[in-house]
Design an enzyme around this catalytic site. Structure first.
Site, PDB file in Angstrom:
ATOM      1  CE  LYS A   1      -3.857   0.316   2.512  1.00  0.00           C
ATOM      2  NZ  LYS A   1      -5.029   0.295   1.624  1.00  0.00           N
TER       3      LYS A   1
HETATM    4  N1  PMP Z   1      -7.596  -3.344  -2.690  1.00  0.00           N
HETATM    5  C1  PMP Z   1      -7.115  -2.090  -2.641  1.00  0.00           C
HETATM    6  C2  PMP Z   1      -6.427  -1.547  -3.845  1.00  0.00           C
HETATM    7  C3  PMP Z   1      -7.267  -1.324  -1.482  1.00  0.00           C
HETATM    8  O1  PMP Z   1      -6.788  -0.081  -1.442  1.00  0.00           O
HETATM    9  C4  PMP Z   1      -7.946  -1.857  -0.366  1.00  0.00           C
HETATM   10  C5  PMP Z   1      -8.129  -1.018   0.864  1.00  0.00           C
HETATM   11  N2  PMP Z   1      -7.057  -1.186   1.751  1.00  0.00           N
HETATM   12  C6  PMP Z   1      -8.417  -3.176  -0.446  1.00  0.00           C
HETATM   13  C7  PMP Z   1      -8.229  -3.891  -1.623  1.00  0.00           C
HETATM   14  C8  PMP Z   1      -9.097  -3.819   0.726  1.00  0.00           C
HETATM   15  O2  PMP Z   1      -8.132  -4.120   1.710  1.00  0.00           O
HETATM   16  P1  PMP Z   1      -8.506  -4.127   3.273  1.00  0.00           P
HETATM   17  O3  PMP Z   1      -9.667  -5.031   3.426  1.00  0.00           O
HETATM   18  O4  PMP Z   1      -7.274  -4.657   3.926  1.00  0.00           O
HETATM   19  O5  PMP Z   1      -8.809  -2.728   3.632  1.00  0.00           O
END
Ligand code: PMP
Length: 304
Positions: free
Chosen positions: A151
């Site tokens: 991220k």
């Molecule tokens: N894909 C992307 C590109 C994201 O930014 C997110 C948000 N973090 C998710 C999937 C979902 O991840 P999470 O459930 O860990 O928030």
């Protein structure tokens, strides 16, 4: 619809009371920050952070994968997250960020000094509104261009271009495809699930996607509810045969999908409704045998 959140709190480690960062800072200029997003849920006994250890671990792993050097341990990051979360008594979204303030215009991350900051936004309880999606012409970056599980702020420009294009055409969000396989990868900031009967299907991490912590939570809850779940290849055509579709993400939680282009679904459908109820129990500590919820007053409970 764009939701603008009310004022937030900023906690910068080593820079008490500061809320601003230099305009010329490398992370603002080049998108070189890594971050994570964690939810805290208000309960009668105070706010609970949901799976903070997993989020902090992912933040540190994002930094490590990109070769970002810094001085914060798992315990240090967690302690700052907990301190920051304690500033809000209601539901909130807590975002730890490792970013470079240096006004350095290069892109060798080893040359930069990183700072840890945490931003906390009060967040209203979600309203369940079926999302209208489209399949985006903008695909995810290839895993050979950027590690999908990281991220980083810069890669959100990839999500932004697809989301903006979808929004301009009247949709709430977009499904993005893997650039190599052309299969379904994920939505712009959320993972995708398809339901067929009482069976879940979600794209496997061989596609270019961030395997989200909410996605993992749903897979585990499904197992406990006797709902069969499968990670595998998902073709765009599989959306035509789905009985229900939904999205998962930390900020948005579980979102029922009412349509993907001309394909329509009941939203919320019965399997979504069952999972969403279990999810609500999980995040508010009613299923806390799982150790997922950590009171902001007690960070010692977090397992590594
Ligand atoms: N894909 C992307 C590109 C994201 O930014 C997110 C948000 N973090 C998710 C999937 C979902 O991840 P999470 O459930 O860990 O928030």
């Amino acid at each position: 619809m764009v939701t603008r959140l009310p004022s937030s709190h900023t906690l910068l480690d080593g820079h008490p009371g500061e809320r601003t960062v230099p305009f010329g800072g490398n992370s603002l200029q080049h998108g070189t920050a890594v971050f994570d997003g964690i939810r805290a849920y208000a309960t009668d006994s105070g706010p609970l952070l949901f799976r903070p250890a997993e989020h902090v671990r992912r933040l540190l792993s994002s930094a490590d994968t990109l070769g970002i050097g810094h001085r914060w341990s798992f315990e240090d990051v967690l302690a700052l997250v907990v301190r920051a979360a304690a500033r809000e008594s209601g539901d909130s979204y807590v975002r730890p960020v490792l970013f470079a303030r240096d006004p350095y215009l290069g892109v060798d991350l080893r040359a930069l000094e990183f700072t840890l900051g945490v931003e906390v936004w009060p967040i209203p309880p979600p309203t369940v509104r079926p999302a209208r999606l489209t399949v985006s012409p903008w695909r995810r970056p290839a895993p050979s261009s950027f590690p999908p599980a990281v991220k980083a702020t810069g890669t959100y420009a990839v999500s932004a271009v697809a989301r903006t294009h979808a929004g301009a055409a009247g949709f709430d969000d977009a499904i993005q495809l893997d650039p190599g396989s052309g299969r379904v990868a994920e939505a712009t900031i959320a993972n995708v699930f398809l339901v067929r009967g009482r069976r879940l299907l979600t794209p496997w991490p061989r596609e270019s996607l961030l395997p989200g912590i909410t996605r993992d939570t749903v897979l585990r809850l499904a197992a406990s509810l006797g709902i069969e779940a499968h990670e595998g290849p998902v073709d765009v055509g599989d959306l035509a045969a789905a009985d229900e579709v939904f999205l998962t993400g930390t900020a948005s939680e579980l979102v029922p999908v009412g349509s993907v282009d001309a394909w329509t679904y009941p939203a919320p459908g019965p399997v979504f409704t069952e999972l969403a109820a279990a999810f609500r129990d999980a995040v508010t500590g009613r299923l806390n045998g799982l150790g997922w919820c950590v009171p902001v007053s007690d960070r010692r409970q977090v397992a590594h």
